[in-house]
Design an enzyme around this catalytic site. Structure first.
Site, PDB file in Angstrom:
ATOM      1  N   ASP A   1      47.981  82.921  18.256  1.00 16.72           N
ATOM      2  CA  ASP A   1      47.139  81.825  17.772  1.00 16.72           C
ATOM      3  C   ASP A   1      47.631  80.489  18.281  1.00 16.72           C
ATOM      4  OD1 ASP A   1      45.428  80.158  16.418  1.00 16.72           O
ATOM      5  OD2 ASP A   1      46.293  80.535  14.438  1.00 16.72           O
TER       6      ASP A   1
ATOM      7  N   SER B   1      38.244  80.170  16.744  1.00 19.77           N
ATOM      8  CA  SER B   1      38.627  79.419  15.546  1.00 19.77           C
ATOM      9  C   SER B   1      37.580  78.370  15.244  1.00 19.77           C
ATOM     10  CB  SER B   1      39.973  78.730  15.756  1.00 19.77           C
ATOM     11  OG  SER B   1      40.165  77.784  14.716  1.00 19.77           O
TER      12      SER B   1
ATOM     13  N   MET C   1      47.248  78.138   6.142  1.00 23.15           N
ATOM     14  CA  MET C   1      48.346  77.197   6.433  1.00 23.15           C
ATOM     15  C   MET C   1      48.505  76.306   5.208  1.00 23.15           C
ATOM     16  SD  MET C   1      47.308  76.433  10.361  1.00 23.15           S
ATOM     17  CE  MET C   1      45.659  77.048  10.078  1.00 23.15           C
TER      18      MET C   1
ATOM     19  N   MET D   1      43.824  74.641   5.950  1.00 20.21           N
ATOM     20  CA  MET D   1      44.987  73.735   5.969  1.00 20.21           C
ATOM     21  C   MET D   1      44.975  72.838   4.738  1.00 20.21           C
ATOM     22  SD  MET D   1      45.008  72.465   9.903  1.00 20.21           S
ATOM     23  CE  MET D   1      44.665  73.584  11.264  1.00 20.21           C
TER      24      MET D   1
ATOM     25  N   HIS E   1      43.342  82.359   8.100  1.00 17.42           N
ATOM     26  CA  HIS E   1      44.717  81.926   8.376  1.00 17.42           C
ATOM     27  C   HIS E   1      45.081  80.822   7.388  1.00 17.42           C
ATOM     28  CE1 HIS E   1      47.483  79.786  11.574  1.00 17.42           C
ATOM     29  NE2 HIS E   1      48.165  80.250  10.551  1.00 17.42           N
TER      30      HIS E   1
ATOM     31  N   HIS F   1      37.980  83.366  13.270  1.00 11.34           N
ATOM     32  CA  HIS F   1      39.269  82.869  12.785  1.00 11.34           C
ATOM     33  C   HIS F   1      39.015  81.591  11.976  1.00 11.34           C
ATOM     34  CE1 HIS F   1      43.673  82.503  13.011  1.00 11.34           C
ATOM     35  NE2 HIS F   1      43.475  81.203  13.144  1.00 11.34           N
TER      36      HIS F   1
ATOM     37  N   MET G   1      52.383  82.174  16.404  1.00 10.78           N
ATOM     38  CA  MET G   1      51.773  80.887  16.736  1.00 10.78           C
ATOM     39  C   MET G   1      52.204  80.470  18.141  1.00 10.78           C
ATOM     40  SD  MET G   1      49.887  80.019  14.161  1.00 10.78           S
ATOM     41  CE  MET G   1      49.334  78.488  14.933  1.00 10.78           C
TER      42      MET G   1
ATOM     43  N   GLY H   1      43.499  72.523  20.198  1.00 10.67           N
ATOM     44  CA  GLY H   1      43.585  71.827  21.484  1.00 10.67           C
ATOM     45  C   GLY H   1      44.982  71.487  21.974  1.00 10.67           C
TER      46      GLY H   1
ATOM     47  N   ASP I   1      40.672  78.642   9.847  1.00 11.12           N
ATOM     48  CA  ASP I   1      41.933  77.920   9.641  1.00 11.12           C
ATOM     49  C   ASP I   1      41.890  77.070   8.377  1.00 11.12           C
ATOM     50  OD1 ASP I   1      43.654  78.600  11.865  1.00 11.12           O
ATOM     51  OD2 ASP I   1      42.192  77.603  13.152  1.00 11.12           O
TER      52      ASP I   1
HETATM   53  C1  DX5 Z   1      46.356  75.717  14.765  1.00  6.95           C
HETATM   54  C2  DX5 Z   1      45.345  76.753  14.333  1.00  6.95           C
HETATM   55  C3  DX5 Z   1      44.739  77.458  15.487  1.00  6.95           C
HETATM   56  C4  DX5 Z   1      43.924  76.536  16.355  1.00  6.95           C
HETATM   57  C5  DX5 Z   1      43.639  77.144  17.670  1.00  6.95           C
HETATM   58  O1  DX5 Z   1      46.912  75.136  13.644  1.00  6.95           O
HETATM   59  O2  DX5 Z   1      45.952  77.731  13.518  1.00  6.95           O
HETATM   60  O3  DX5 Z   1      43.956  78.543  15.049  1.00  6.95           O
HETATM   61  O4  DX5 Z   1      42.719  76.203  15.777  1.00  6.95           O
HETATM   62  O5  DX5 Z   1      42.998  76.185  18.449  1.00  6.95           O
HETATM   63  P1  DX5 Z   1      43.182  76.160  20.026  1.00  6.95           P
HETATM   64  O6  DX5 Z   1      42.672  77.474  20.547  1.00  6.95           O
HETATM   65  O7  DX5 Z   1      42.349  75.007  20.466  1.00  6.95           O
HETATM   66  O8  DX5 Z   1      44.649  75.988  20.306  1.00  6.95           O
HETATM   67 ZN    ZN Z   2      44.855  79.627  13.167  1.00 12.49          ZN
END
Ligand code: DX5
Ligand code: ZN
Length: 218
Positions: free
Chosen positions: A177, A9, A69, A38, A67, A34, A139, A147, A36
């Site tokens: 994820d 990601s 969000m 948001m 992804h 990946h 998820m 993290g 993300d």
């Molecule tokens: C969370 C994201 C994940 C996240 C994963 O909202 O959708 O993709 O970045 O990060 P780690 O692997 O650090 O949990």
């Molecule tokens: Zn994600």
């Protein structure tokens, strides 16, 4: 861990060097990127959008797993597809009754589609639209930040959806994820996930290539 794919990601990458970070991931053995997205409404954090996908697209041939969000994701799927997203995944919680329609709309613009369910959302919400999906995403953390610690209870949903895909003889991918580490990757894969997203486990490692290999169980 046969053939588990690793999708780092870029949430955990240095945004000021995104092109180079993405190019590096291909050399280091990643299988997908990946991405993300948001919006600060569906989740309490803001990252980037369509232009970032478009601008980093030339830096790698790896598939982009985008992804979303965001609320009302159906409004943006055409533009993410045009920017170079290979997979576009949307949350059942954000789509509600419009989940099936949104998945079809993603396929209609030539991208692969997937449904994502949060830790508190039952597997049934994904199962209801499984036949329309190229990917189902569970998820492992509450979305919004990298993290975080993996929530063990979601393992039941991975196993259940893996069974549901098998029963349908579906070739759709099953992605986990959030919260993946070198310590828990093998267990998550053994439950039936065949794509593991890894943000901090890859970008926090000194040697990203070695970290990706260890996550794959090589
Ligand atoms: C969370 C994201 C994940 C996240 C994963 O909202 O959708 O993709 O970045 O990060 P780690 O692997 O650090 O949990
Ligand atoms: Zn994600």
């Amino acid at each position: 861990m046969n053939n588990v794919k690793i999708a780092p990601s870029v949430l955990s990458a240095d945004f000021a060097k995104m092109g180079d970070e993405v190019a590096g991931l291909q050399r280091f053995g990643a299988d997908m990127i990946h991405v993300d997205v948001m919006d600060g409404v569906f989740v309490p954090n803001i990252t980037f959008g369509i232009k970032m996908v478009k601008d980093i697209r030339p830096y790698t041939k790896l598939p982009f797993d985008v992804h979303l969000m965001i609320v009302e994701p159906w409004k943006y799927v055409e533009r993410f597809a045009a920017a170079g997203a290979d997979y576009i995944t949307v949350h059942a919680e954000a789509c509600g009754e419009r989940t099936a329609e949104t998945l079809k709309r993603i396929r209609g613009c030539g991208a692969k589609c997937g449904v994502v369910i949060n830790p508190d959302t039952p597997a049934e919400k994904a199962e209801a639209v499984l036949d329309l999906c190229d990917m189902a995403v569970v998820m492992g953390v509450h979305p919004g930040f990298g993290g975080q610690k993996y929530i063990e209870e979601v393992g039941k949903k991975i196993a259940r959806l893996a069974g549901a895909l098998k029963a349908r003889k579906s070739a759709a991918l099953l992605e986990l994820d959030g919260g993946v580490t070198e310590e828990n990757a093998a267990k998550i894969a053994s439950l039936g996930a065949n794509v593991l997203v890894a943000g901090s486990a890859v970008f926090g490692a000194k040697d990203k290539k070695a970290a990706i290999a260890r996550l794959k169980g090589i």
